[in-house]
Write an enzyme that holds these catalytic residues in place. Structure first.
Site, PDB file in Angstrom:
ATOM      1  N   HIS A   1       0.964  -1.201  -0.163  1.00 42.98           N
ATOM      2  CA  HIS A   1      -0.036  -0.080   0.140  1.00 42.98           C
ATOM      3  C   HIS A   1       0.805   1.151  -0.085  1.00 42.98           C
ATOM      4  CE1 HIS A   1      -3.236  -2.735   2.066  1.00 42.98           C
ATOM      5  NE2 HIS A   1      -3.808  -2.377   1.027  1.00 42.98           N
TER       6      HIS A   1
ATOM      7  N   CYS B   1      -2.225   0.079   9.899  1.00 43.90           N
ATOM      8  CA  CYS B   1      -3.292  -0.719   9.481  1.00 43.90           C
ATOM      9  C   CYS B   1      -4.217  -1.250  10.620  1.00 43.90           C
ATOM     10  CB  CYS B   1      -2.692  -1.962   9.073  1.00 43.90           C
ATOM     11  SG  CYS B   1      -1.097  -1.893   8.098  1.00 43.90           S
TER      12      CYS B   1
HETATM   13  C1  DA2 Z   1      -0.545   0.130   5.378  1.00 46.22           C
HETATM   14  N1  DA2 Z   1      -0.945  -1.459   4.994  1.00 46.22           N
HETATM   15  C2  DA2 Z   1      -0.143  -2.384   4.895  1.00 46.22           C
HETATM   16  C3  DA2 Z   1      -2.323  -1.800   5.230  1.00 46.22           C
HETATM   17  N2  DA2 Z   1      -3.147  -0.763   5.584  1.00 46.22           N
HETATM   18  N3  DA2 Z   1      -3.022  -3.081   5.359  1.00 46.22           N
HETATM   19  C4  DA2 Z   1      -2.223  -4.403   5.605  1.00 46.22           C
HETATM   20  C5  DA2 Z   1      -2.959  -5.475   4.896  1.00 46.22           C
HETATM   21  C6  DA2 Z   1      -2.190  -6.663   5.232  1.00 46.22           C
HETATM   22  C7  DA2 Z   1      -2.987  -7.927   4.813  1.00 46.22           C
HETATM   23  N4  DA2 Z   1      -2.429  -9.284   5.061  1.00 46.22           N
HETATM   24  C8  DA2 Z   1      -3.346  -7.944   3.145  1.00 46.22           C
HETATM   25  O1  DA2 Z   1      -2.397  -8.364   2.748  1.00 46.22           O
HETATM   26  O2  DA2 Z   1      -4.312  -7.522   2.798  1.00 46.22           O
END
Ligand code: DA2
Length: 249
Positions: free
Chosen positions: A159, A243
């Site tokens: 992200h 997150c």
């Molecule tokens: C800023 N970040 C990285 C986030 N807001 N989300 C993390 C999501 C992790 C999850 N295992 C996935 O891969 O969706």
């Protein structure tokens, strides 16, 4: 301070998506303790913590940031580019309604994860990549009305907020190699991956992961109060400190 929405890790956390980290076993009991310490840090900083209803069938539901983007009195429900995560929304919507927020949502074919949305003053930077597409960015821009929305191409990480966040003074901090810096103001460059992940808890107080000690020391030397938390079990799933909560000032 305001309200912090969090969602406790569920029993299927270890099945969460992994795209960039090297997959390893996740200790769900340790994750629960780490999450409790994370929410305690938010409370100690004056945030009122509200729990979003559990979604035990959704391994990644703990990463509540992706489901909900809050801007003023508006809550926008995301529509993840990862189809398996779209079942996380109902509890997030109820929590936003309970806070009296106006609800909007991203519709197909748009996709958008909240991890791609970084609001800095009147500007909203939105990462364009695997989870958030041009249509999702355009829908968000329409919903946010007069705010300046800047799409930022993201590469080699999950992200936008995997690569950059903002400090209390609005300055960007991050890893320029993962974003298109041509559309950005200058950025404080860090070398530790988690050094790019800052949660602003107050005008001179930030929350960071314990895996970025050099960046934490550098920010403390600049006069910021830095609270560090160990979130190793969430980092194993490509997660970071932003997150695990949605802050509603
Ligand atoms: C800023 N970040 C990285 C986030 N807001 N989300 C993390 C999501 C992790 C999850 N295992 C996935 O891969 O969706």
């Amino acid at each position: 301070m305001g309200r912090a929405l969090v969602r406790a890790p569920g029993p299927r956390l270890a099945e969460g998506l992994v795209t960039h980290a090297d997959r390893r076993p996740v200790d769900v009991a340790l994750a629960a303790r780490q999450h409790a310490a994370y929410t305690a840090a938010l409370r100690s900083a004056g945030w009122r913590v509200s729990s979003v209803a559990a979604a035990d069938d959704q391994p990644d539901a703990v990463f509540i940031e992706d489901a909900l983007i809050v801007c003023g009195d508006l809550a926008v429900l995301g529509r993840s580019g990862a189809e398996v995560r779209r079942g996380e929304l109902p509890g997030a919507e109820r929590a936003a309604r309970d806070l009296g927020l106006r609800i909007e949502r991203i519709e197909a074919p748009g996709t958008l994860d909240g991890g791609d949305v970084l609001a800095v003053g009147d500007t909203v930077y939105v990462g364009r990549g695997d989870r958030t597409n041009e249509e999702g960015i355009c829908q968000l821009a329409r919903l946010l009305g007069g705010r300046r929305v800047v799409p930022v191409d993201v590469r080699g990480c999950l992200h936008l907020k995997s690569a950059m966040t903002a400090l209390p003074d609005g300055g960007l901090i991050g890893l320029p190699e993962h974003v298109d810096t041509s559309v950005l103001p200058c950025m404080r460059v860090v070398r530790e991956p988690a050094g790019a992940h800052v949660v602003v808890l107050g005008p001179d107080h930030v929350l960071m992961a314990a895996s970025a000690p050099r960046t934490a020391a550098s920010l403390a030397a600049d006069g910021l109060r830095v609270t560090s938390v160990d979130i190793s079990e969430f980092e194993a799933l490509d997660g970071c400190v932003t997150c695990l909560s949605v802050l509603v000032p």
